[in-house]
Design a protein around this motif. Structure first.
Motif, mmCIF file in Angstrom:
data_model
loop_
_atom_site.group_PDB
_atom_site.id
_atom_site.type_symbol
_atom_site.label_atom_id
_atom_site.label_comp_id
_atom_site.label_asym_id
_atom_site.label_seq_id
_atom_site.Cartn_x
_atom_site.Cartn_y
_atom_site.Cartn_z
ATOM 1 N N ILE A 169 -4.221 -2.824 7.041
ATOM 2 C CA ILE A 169 -2.889 -2.450 6.564
ATOM 3 C C ILE A 169 -1.962 -2.500 7.767
ATOM 4 O O ILE A 169 -2.203 -1.818 8.769
ATOM 5 C CB ILE A 169 -2.891 -1.017 5.979
ATOM 6 N N VAL A 193 -2.357 0.537 -4.665
ATOM 7 C CA VAL A 193 -1.847 -0.749 -4.188
ATOM 8 C C VAL A 193 -1.123 -1.477 -5.323
ATOM 9 O O VAL A 193 -1.448 -1.293 -6.505
ATOM 10 C CB VAL A 193 -2.977 -1.651 -3.627
ATOM 11 N N VAL A 211 0.865 -1.185 0.000
ATOM 12 C CA VAL A 211 0.000 0.000 0.000
ATOM 13 C C VAL A 211 0.901 1.235 0.000
ATOM 14 O O VAL A 211 1.744 1.415 0.886
ATOM 15 C CB VAL A 211 -0.935 0.033 1.225
#
Ligand code: ZN
Length: 261
Positions: free
Chosen positions: A168, A218, A114
């Motif tokens: 995340i 991403v 990410v």
């Protein structure tokens, strides 16, 4: 730190963070300055959503030697990039919908980078400073359409073909982690991120020679060998050691009426 997006029943989606099975909101921007507020909401009481809504989903084909071999194709000399549309993203526990156009939809367990900081022409040495953290994805693929079309847009791009989550992790070390995929509890895929042909640093640098990487974008880093079919009623779980597990049920697309030929 584990960052999430979540929703309480009847309320709008919220950015948050996770601490010992408790969720709390974030004040500010996930990809900028933010402050963590008290985590006091039990994880069970919220629905986790895809942790980020990317403007671009950059994917890498054939980034594990064993997966290239199982399809009888060569490992590419440079990363083989393709895109999935943002409309393909779903969160954990949301059903993957099998489209009527395909008779062979398959799972692909993948580690996801990410992006946290915008960049173009990023060097491999500098690449990790552009990373917010890591999550998991299932790069769901209509294998028959991938072969038929040559271009992969349709095969990789159906709605629900990009489960992302569940969070995340900003502290995860991607250099050597076990990655698995189970379908109905049976192991289908197992590999280590150590076996990626192109590393996290190389993938960020290479993609950024083509397109500006934006915060929240991403990069799906490719899948190990063992990809296989999904059927209605299956439950598919992608897991990465030290990072988490992403589980989705599978169902047939209900909304389509086949044309009478
Ligand atoms: Zn893939």
């Amino acid at each position: 730190m584990r960052l999430v997006r979540y929703q309480k029943p009847g309320q709008p989606p919220t950015q948050g963070w996770l601490y010992n099975e408790l969720v709390g909101p974030l004040e500010g921007q996930l990809t900028g300055e933010f402050r963590r507020m008290e985590a006091n909401l039990p994880l069970k009481e919220v629905r986790l959503l895809a942790p980020v809504l990317p403007s671009k989903i950059i994917c890498v084909g054939r980034n594990y030697v064993a997966h290239a071999k199982e399809h009888n194709v060569e490992v590419p000399e440079a990363p083989l990039l393709f895109l999935k549309p943002p409309s393909s993203v779903i969160g954990p526990e949301t059903p993957i919908s099998l489209p009527p156009q395909s008779a062979q939809v398959e799972h692909e367990a993948e580690l996801v980078i990410v992006i946290g900081q915008r960049g173009r022409w990023i060097t491999p040495q500098n690449a990790l400073t552009h990373v917010l953290g890591y999550t998991l994805a299932n790069d769901v693929t209509a294998r028959d359409l991938q072969r038929k079309d040559g271009q992969w847009t349709r095969a990789k791009g159906f709605d629900t073909f990009c489960p992302l989550g569940p969070w995340i992790d900003t502290d995860f070390d991607p250099s050597d982690a076990l990655i698995t995929c189970h379908v109905n509890g049976d192991m289908r895929q197992m590999g280590s991120t150590r076996d990626m042909v192109f590393s996290v640093r190389q993938l960020i640098a290479y993609a950024s020679t083509v397109m500006t990487l934006e915060p929240g974008d991403v990069i799906l880093t490719g899948t190990p060998s063992g990809v296989g079919p999904l059927a209605p009623g299956d439950v598919v779980e992608v897991a990465i050691e030290g990072l988490g597990a992403l589980r989705n049920p599978v169902e047939a697309n209900q909304s389509y009426e086949s044309p009478k030929s």
